[in-house]
Design a protein around this motif. Structure first.
Motif, PDB file in Angstrom:
ATOM      1  N   ILE A  88      12.275  -8.227  13.605  1.00 43.89           N
ATOM      2  CA  ILE A  88      12.062  -9.137  12.466  1.00 43.89           C
ATOM      3  C   ILE A  88      10.955  -8.577  11.561  1.00 43.89           C
ATOM      4  O   ILE A  88      11.060  -8.624  10.328  1.00 43.89           O
ATOM      5  N   GLY A  89       9.925  -8.009  12.179  1.00 44.53           N
ATOM      6  CA  GLY A  89       8.841  -7.396  11.401  1.00 44.53           C
ATOM      7  C   GLY A  89       9.358  -6.261  10.536  1.00 44.53           C
ATOM      8  O   GLY A  89       8.997  -6.141   9.358  1.00 44.53           O
ATOM      9  N   GLU A  90      10.231  -5.436  11.099  1.00 49.00           N
ATOM     10  CA  GLU A  90      10.791  -4.310  10.337  1.00 49.00           C
ATOM     11  C   GLU A  90      11.648  -4.824   9.170  1.00 49.00           C
ATOM     12  O   GLU A  90      11.582  -4.292   8.061  1.00 49.00           O
ATOM     13  N   MET A  95      12.029  -6.302   3.247  1.00 47.30           N
ATOM     14  CA  MET A  95      12.157  -7.347   2.215  1.00 47.30           C
ATOM     15  C   MET A  95      10.937  -7.373   1.307  1.00 47.30           C
ATOM     16  O   MET A  95      11.058  -7.651   0.109  1.00 47.30           O
ATOM     17  N   VAL A  96       9.787  -7.099   1.879  1.00 48.32           N
ATOM     18  CA  VAL A  96       8.567  -7.004   1.058  1.00 48.32           C
ATOM     19  C   VAL A  96       8.695  -5.810   0.121  1.00 48.32           C
ATOM     20  O   VAL A  96       8.352  -5.886  -1.062  1.00 48.32           O
ATOM     21  N   ASP A  97       9.244  -4.714   0.623  1.00 46.20           N
ATOM     22  CA  ASP A  97       9.478  -3.531  -0.214  1.00 46.20           C
ATOM     23  C   ASP A  97      10.450  -3.873  -1.348  1.00 46.20           C
ATOM     24  O   ASP A  97      10.345  -3.345  -2.461  1.00 46.20           O
ATOM     25  N   VAL A 117       3.124  -6.596  13.672  1.00 47.05           N
ATOM     26  CA  VAL A 117       3.825  -6.782  12.390  1.00 47.05           C
ATOM     27  C   VAL A 117       2.816  -6.673  11.245  1.00 47.05           C
ATOM     28  O   VAL A 117       3.068  -6.008  10.237  1.00 47.05           O
ATOM     29  N   ARG A 118       1.667  -7.295  11.417  1.00 47.33           N
ATOM     30  CA  ARG A 118       0.614  -7.201  10.395  1.00 47.33           C
ATOM     31  C   ARG A 118       0.300  -5.733  10.094  1.00 47.33           C
ATOM     32  O   ARG A 118       0.158  -5.331   8.940  1.00 47.33           O
ATOM     33  N   ALA A 119       0.231  -4.926  11.163  1.00 48.81           N
ATOM     34  CA  ALA A 119      -0.145  -3.509  11.013  1.00 48.81           C
ATOM     35  C   ALA A 119       0.932  -2.696  10.274  1.00 48.81           C
ATOM     36  O   ALA A 119       0.630  -1.662   9.690  1.00 48.81           O
ATOM     37  N   LEU A 120       2.168  -3.179  10.324  1.00 53.46           N
ATOM     38  CA  LEU A 120       3.267  -2.488   9.626  1.00 53.46           C
ATOM     39  C   LEU A 120       3.122  -2.572   8.117  1.00 53.46           C
ATOM     40  O   LEU A 120       3.557  -1.710   7.383  1.00 53.46           O
ATOM     41  N   LEU A 121       2.551  -3.697   7.690  1.00 51.23           N
ATOM     42  CA  LEU A 121       2.515  -4.009   6.256  1.00 51.23           C
ATOM     43  C   LEU A 121       1.212  -3.541   5.626  1.00 51.23           C
ATOM     44  O   LEU A 121       0.231  -3.273   6.314  1.00 51.23           O
TER      45      LEU A 121
END
Ligand SMILES: Nc1ncnc2c1ncn2[C@@H]1O[C@H](COP(=O)(O)OS(=O)(=O)O)[C@@H](OP(=O)(O)O)[C@H]1O
Ligand SMILES: Nc1ncnc2c1ncn2[C@@H]1O[C@H](COP(=O)(O)OP(=O)(O)O)[C@@H](O)[C@H]1O
Length: 203
Positions: A88-90, A95-97, A117-121
């Protein structure tokens, strides 16, 4: 798990910044976390409706479109919950992109999974929203009758009963659905988004 090799990143000619400029609002993940029955779905649905009415580009990820599709091979063991949240994080990151204000409504019981997930963004793109509600109140609401089944032993490893829920330590926003009405909680989040300039305060 097998690893792909010889994969080359192909840069897009339209950047996230350009998409955000076109949309005239920032993109980010509004990550709702809390016990079953705390109000994550109710709140994220109401918030999305309000944001959409204000001309904001949104998308909502929840159990209906994720656990019935992308993640239908996952259950509720600790490993499966971690994999559920990772995927879901990916997706939320994509979607943010794409320039969307993305709303996610999952129990996401483990702090480490949410932090990953926070670290991904990028910085300021992950807003953790703790939907606070006591186990007692969630159990009294029991909108799907699942707590009753868990207490009867018909569902094993149910969050709050015989599986853990780790409260966020430093959520960007906390709403308490035992104290605040749905409308109040929606307004608290809208106010935050305006104050931090995710969306234009004049909308
Ligand atoms: N064992 C167990 N524990 C918790 N929840 C259970 C379980 N089995 C089924 N359900 C139903 O699945 C919904 C939670 O799915 P999530 O994807 O949000 O869970 S998790 O983040 O991977 O922990 C949850 O939905 P919500 O009530 O909307 O939270 C339940 O309806
Ligand atoms: N202030 C409130 N905010 C959100 N939901 C509330 C509130 N008060 C009562 N509820 C009720 O609590 C239940 C929450 O269920 P749901 O949104 O499915 O929770 P979750 O997605 O966290 O499992 C709904 O039946 C909703 O009507």
């Amino acid at each position: 798990m097998s690893q792909s090799t010889n994969i080359v990143w192909h840069e897009s000619h339209v950047t996230k910044e350009e998409r955000v400029n076109l949309n005239q609002h920032k993109s980010a993940v509004l990550w709702f976390t809390g016990l079953s029955g705390s109000g994550k779905s109710t709140l994220s649905v109401a918030l999305e409706k309000e944001l959409h009415a204000q001309g904001i580009h949104t998308y909502r990820l929840d159990g209906d479109n994720v656990r019935h599709g992308l993640n239908k091979n996952l259950g509720f063991s600790p490993e499966d919950r971690t994999e559920n949240i990772r995927r879901i994080g990916e997706v939320a990151n994509l979607m943010v992109d794409a320039g969307l204000l993305t709303l996610t409504a999952f129990i996401s019981p483990y702090r480490t999974d949410r932090d990953n997930v926070r670290a991904l963004l990028d910085e300021n793109e992950f807003l953790e929203i703790y939907v606070k509600c006591s186990l007692e109140a969630c159990e009294n609401r029991d909108p799907k009758g699942l707590y009753k089944k868990a207490r009867a032993g018909e569902i094993k490893s149910f969050t709050g009963i015989d599986a853990p829920y780790e409260e966020p330590n430093h959520p960007e926003i906390t709403v308490d659905t035992e104290i605040q009405s749905l409308e109040e909680s929606v307004q608290v989040i809208i106010n935050y988004l305006k104050e931090k300039q995710y969306i234009d305060a004049r909308r």
